[in-house]
Design a protein around this motif. Structure first.
Motif, PDB file in Angstrom:
ATOM      1  N   UNK A 150     -33.808  34.298  -4.104  1.00 52.70           N
ATOM      2  CA  UNK A 150     -34.649  34.315  -2.901  1.00 52.70           C
ATOM      3  C   UNK A 150     -35.699  35.423  -2.979  1.00 52.70           C
ATOM      4  N   UNK A 151     -35.297  36.606  -3.429  1.00 51.10           N
ATOM      5  CA  UNK A 151     -36.258  37.697  -3.586  1.00 51.10           C
ATOM      6  C   UNK A 151     -37.367  37.321  -4.557  1.00 51.10           C
ATOM      7  N   UNK A 152     -36.991  36.722  -5.673  1.00 53.95           N
ATOM      8  CA  UNK A 152     -37.988  36.322  -6.666  1.00 53.95           C
ATOM      9  C   UNK A 152     -38.934  35.274  -6.091  1.00 53.95           C
ATOM     10  N   UNK A 153     -38.408  34.334  -5.358  1.00 54.38           N
ATOM     11  CA  UNK A 153     -39.257  33.307  -4.749  1.00 54.38           C
ATOM     12  C   UNK A 153     -40.238  33.929  -3.754  1.00 54.38           C
ATOM     13  N   UNK A 198     -47.208  49.146 -14.426  1.00 52.57           N
ATOM     14  CA  UNK A 198     -45.873  49.684 -14.201  1.00 52.57           C
ATOM     15  C   UNK A 198     -45.458  49.542 -12.736  1.00 52.57           C
ATOM     16  N   UNK A 199     -46.367  49.819 -11.826  1.00 49.08           N
ATOM     17  CA  UNK A 199     -46.066  49.716 -10.398  1.00 49.08           C
ATOM     18  C   UNK A 199     -45.753  48.264 -10.023  1.00 49.08           C
ATOM     19  N   UNK A 200     -46.539  47.333 -10.500  1.00 48.49           N
ATOM     20  CA  UNK A 200     -46.298  45.921 -10.205  1.00 48.49           C
ATOM     21  C   UNK A 200     -44.972  45.464 -10.797  1.00 48.49           C
ATOM     22  N   UNK A 210     -38.656  44.152 -11.011  1.00 46.08           N
ATOM     23  CA  UNK A 210     -37.370  44.846 -11.119  1.00 46.08           C
ATOM     24  C   UNK A 210     -36.666  44.970  -9.774  1.00 46.08           C
ATOM     25  N   UNK A 211     -37.390  45.322  -8.735  1.00 43.05           N
ATOM     26  CA  UNK A 211     -36.782  45.477  -7.415  1.00 43.05           C
ATOM     27  C   UNK A 211     -36.173  44.154  -6.926  1.00 43.05           C
ATOM     28  N   UNK A 212     -36.815  43.052  -7.240  1.00 43.25           N
ATOM     29  CA  UNK A 212     -36.310  41.741  -6.810  1.00 43.25           C
ATOM     30  C   UNK A 212     -34.923  41.448  -7.363  1.00 43.25           C
ATOM     31  N   UNK A 213     -34.673  41.931  -8.575  1.00 43.52           N
ATOM     32  CA  UNK A 213     -33.389  41.677  -9.230  1.00 43.52           C
ATOM     33  C   UNK A 213     -32.379  42.782  -8.933  1.00 43.52           C
ATOM     34  N   UNK A 214     -32.812  44.024  -9.021  1.00 43.60           N
ATOM     35  CA  UNK A 214     -31.865  45.138  -8.896  1.00 43.60           C
ATOM     36  C   UNK A 214     -31.396  45.395  -7.470  1.00 43.60           C
TER      37      UNK A 214
END
Length: 72
Positions: free
Chosen positions: A29-32, A46-48, A54-58
């Motif tokens: 859901x986060x990735x979508x 790097x920021x993107x 990374x934030x979407x998964x972690x």
């Protein structure tokens, strides 16, 4: 849209999902929600990379405020 339909189907899976499966559903859901709907042609900064990928998964794996576990 295809993303909207997929999100609805993923939310339905919560009813029968184990706690670990719920985390995987949260990742999808986060990735979508965060990932672009087109192929990137320029280099990812790097920021993107951190904020969108990374934030979407972690976050669903390590952030659990109900158990006083925070990923900051």
């Amino acid at each position: 849209s295809r993303r909207s339909n997929l999100k609805k189907e993923l939310v339905k899976l919560y009813d029968t999902a184990s706690p670990d499966d719920e985390r995987i559903i949260d990742i999808y859901l986060n990735c979508l929600n965060k990932l672009p709907n087109f192929k990137k042609t320029e280099e990812i900064s790097e920021m993107e990379l951190t904020t969108n990928y990374l934030d979407s998964v972690l976050s669903p794996l390590f952030h659990n405020p109900e158990n006083n576990k925070h990923l900051l």
